[in-house]
Design a protein around this motif. Sequence first.
Motif, PDB file in Angstrom:
ATOM      1  N   LEU A  50       0.826  -1.207   0.000  1.00  0.00           N
ATOM      2  CA  LEU A  50       0.000   0.000   0.000  1.00  0.00           C
ATOM      3  C   LEU A  50       0.861   1.259   0.000  1.00  0.00           C
ATOM      4  O   LEU A  50       0.449   2.289  -0.531  1.00  0.00           O
ATOM      5  N   ASP A  51       2.028   1.198   0.603  1.00  0.00           N
ATOM      6  CA  ASP A  51       2.899   2.365   0.709  1.00  0.00           C
ATOM      7  C   ASP A  51       3.215   2.941  -0.669  1.00  0.00           C
ATOM      8  O   ASP A  51       3.608   2.217  -1.595  1.00  0.00           O
ATOM      9  N   GLY A  52       3.057   4.267  -0.788  1.00  0.00           N
ATOM     10  CA  GLY A  52       3.405   4.948  -2.022  1.00  0.00           C
ATOM     11  C   GLY A  52       2.370   4.834  -3.121  1.00  0.00           C
ATOM     12  O   GLY A  52       2.614   5.269  -4.250  1.00  0.00           O
ATOM     13  N   LYS A  53       1.197   4.256  -2.815  1.00  0.00           N
ATOM     14  CA  LYS A  53       0.143   4.084  -3.800  1.00  0.00           C
ATOM     15  C   LYS A  53      -1.182   4.654  -3.274  1.00  0.00           C
ATOM     16  O   LYS A  53      -1.431   4.628  -2.066  1.00  0.00           O
ATOM     17  N   TYR A 149     -18.304  -3.202   0.323  1.00  0.00           N
ATOM     18  CA  TYR A 149     -17.677  -1.887   0.460  1.00  0.00           C
ATOM     19  C   TYR A 149     -16.211  -1.925   0.041  1.00  0.00           C
ATOM     20  O   TYR A 149     -15.499  -2.910   0.272  1.00  0.00           O
ATOM     21  N   VAL A 150     -15.774  -0.843  -0.575  1.00  0.00           N
ATOM     22  CA  VAL A 150     -14.352  -0.648  -0.887  1.00  0.00           C
ATOM     23  C   VAL A 150     -13.884   0.630  -0.204  1.00  0.00           C
ATOM     24  O   VAL A 150     -14.685   1.502   0.142  1.00  0.00           O
ATOM     25  N   PHE A 151     -12.576   0.748  -0.028  1.00  0.00           N
ATOM     26  CA  PHE A 151     -12.004   1.793   0.809  1.00  0.00           C
ATOM     27  C   PHE A 151     -10.869   2.508   0.077  1.00  0.00           C
ATOM     28  O   PHE A 151     -10.111   1.886  -0.670  1.00  0.00           O
ATOM     29  N   ILE A 152     -10.752   3.814   0.314  1.00  0.00           N
ATOM     30  CA  ILE A 152      -9.689   4.620  -0.282  1.00  0.00           C
ATOM     31  C   ILE A 152      -8.538   4.728   0.714  1.00  0.00           C
ATOM     32  O   ILE A 152      -8.705   5.269   1.813  1.00  0.00           O
ATOM     33  N   ILE A 153      -7.384   4.197   0.333  1.00  0.00           N
ATOM     34  CA  ILE A 153      -6.192   4.239   1.183  1.00  0.00           C
ATOM     35  C   ILE A 153      -5.156   5.124   0.504  1.00  0.00           C
ATOM     36  O   ILE A 153      -4.849   4.941  -0.674  1.00  0.00           O
ATOM     37  N   ASP A 154      -4.604   6.085   1.239  1.00  0.00           N
ATOM     38  CA  ASP A 154      -3.647   7.004   0.622  1.00  0.00           C
ATOM     39  C   ASP A 154      -2.227   6.431   0.641  1.00  0.00           C
ATOM     40  O   ASP A 154      -1.991   5.303   1.094  1.00  0.00           O
ATOM     41  N   LYS A 155      -1.278   7.203   0.152  1.00  0.00           N
ATOM     42  CA  LYS A 155       0.097   6.722   0.002  1.00  0.00           C
ATOM     43  C   LYS A 155       0.795   6.476   1.326  1.00  0.00           C
ATOM     44  O   LYS A 155       1.819   5.789   1.387  1.00  0.00           O
ATOM     45  N   GLU A 156       0.258   7.050   2.399  1.00  0.00           N
ATOM     46  CA  GLU A 156       0.856   6.868   3.725  1.00  0.00           C
ATOM     47  C   GLU A 156       0.113   5.810   4.535  1.00  0.00           C
ATOM     48  O   GLU A 156       0.275   5.715   5.743  1.00  0.00           O
ATOM     49  N   ARG A 157      -0.725   5.039   3.869  1.00  0.00           N
ATOM     50  CA  ARG A 157      -1.527   3.980   4.482  1.00  0.00           C
ATOM     51  C   ARG A 157      -2.553   4.513   5.476  1.00  0.00           C
ATOM     52  O   ARG A 157      -2.827   3.911   6.514  1.00  0.00           O
TER      53      ARG A 157
END
Length: 210
Positions: A50-53, A149-157
């Motif tokens: 997940l990191d960086g994405k 359900y789906v979830f939005i995860i940022d680059k910093e997790r």
Amino acid sequence: MKKTVVLVILFVFPIVAYLFFASGVNNFGKLPVLTENVSDVSELDGSLVLDGKITILGFLGNDVNAKKGNAFNLNQKIYKRFGDFNDFQVIMVVTHGNEEKAAALKKELGELSEVDKWNFTFGSSEQIEDLFQSLGTNLSLDDNLATPYVFIIDKERNLRGREDDEDEGLKYGFDTTSVAELNNKMVDDVKIILAEYRLALKKNNANRSK
């Protein structure tokens, strides 16, 4: 005729522009962080991170075939619209033993769009439960370790969502059974987080050039 054109430009265009930029619930501000330090999917089979994405994270569990409709909705409304952006990915979490079903689903999705950023990761029941619990939501997995359900995860997790959704208040995820929810809410929120990172990148590039 010229007067009509001038009037349209002076009065109608600003209104249309306002409605466009105001279409996002958060007006393209920062999308709130609801949970920090979500567990990384690398703790499952280790092939993805997940990191960086900017990640759209979903859980199909043992229910791959039953959740095909959800995957197709997500593909059509979200992935096809944003899949060309750098650092964007979709990850679906599936239990071990369903690798062939996941591969078949990806092949079907590939008939409708490019699927280079559609990913599946596999884990045990315990690993999947632990990953889901790390999201810290008010939702739960069903008996098949799946959720629509789906979830939005940022680059910093960090899990991103809404603190004051007009229907739910605190909104952690997006229901892929609802095309209206994907169209009217999730599209806006993905736009916001992508715009946020683009703005940060521009600021960093501007600072380096000084």
